[in-house]
Design a protein around this motif. Structure first.
Motif: not given
Length: 171
Positions: A17-26
């Motif tokens: 989930t953290l990697r996903f948010y990182e990928k989307h710039g959040l």
């Protein structure tokens, strides 16, 4: 300082989930160790909690990104910016609830019109209503002892099991 797994555990989410948010710039790690591990600060943990709370009330990733940009520039933004976003989201949720209520009423009408018996679906009122261009549901009247099958056209206020049959086609 937290490694990705520690922050994920702290906020009760998966590291993915953290990697996903990182990928989307959040969310971005404050730094990386020499071996490449992501390292997060307490400020990053607060940002993640903000993201999770915003997601929990229904904001999309794009909307959360906008909220984060307002959060980072509070002194140059006004409350009306945030309230406007919330009011738009609230109107969207209300519209979705109305749509779901319509679906519920239509499905209930379809269900109420069908006997649900073991006989052939050749004269099933649900299938007929979905095939038909009319706005009314045909109410099935079956003898559940295996006798003759009858289907009667629903008049404007026919009652089945004490309930009025409403429009089923959604028009």
């Amino acid at each position: 300082m937290y490694r990705i797994g520690e922050l994920a555990d702290l906020c009760e989410v998966k590291a993915d989930t953290l990697r996903f948010y990182e990928k989307h710039g959040l969310l971005a790690p404050s730094s990386r160790t020499e071996s490449g591990y992501r390292v997060y600060t307490e400020a990053d943990a607060a940002r993640l909690r903000f993201i999770l709370r915003a997601k929990a009330v229904g904001f999309t990733l794009n909307e959360i990104s906008e909220l984060l940009s307002i959060e980072l520039d509070k002194s140059n933004r006004v409350c009306a910016d945030v309230k406007g976003m919330v009011d738009i989201k609230l109107a969207q949720v209300q519209a979705k609830i109305a749509e779901l209520n319509h679906f519920q009423t239509s499905l209930q009408s379809l269900s109420d019109a069908c006997c649900g018996g073991p006989r052939s679906a050749e004269h099933c009122s649900i299938l007929e209503a979905l095939e038909s261009s009319t706005e009314r549901v045909r109410v099935e009247h079956h003898s559940h002892d295996g006798n003759q099958h009858k289907a009667h056209q629903n008049e404007s206020h026919q009652h089945t099991h004490g309930k009025t049959i409403h429009e089923a086609s959604g028009n």
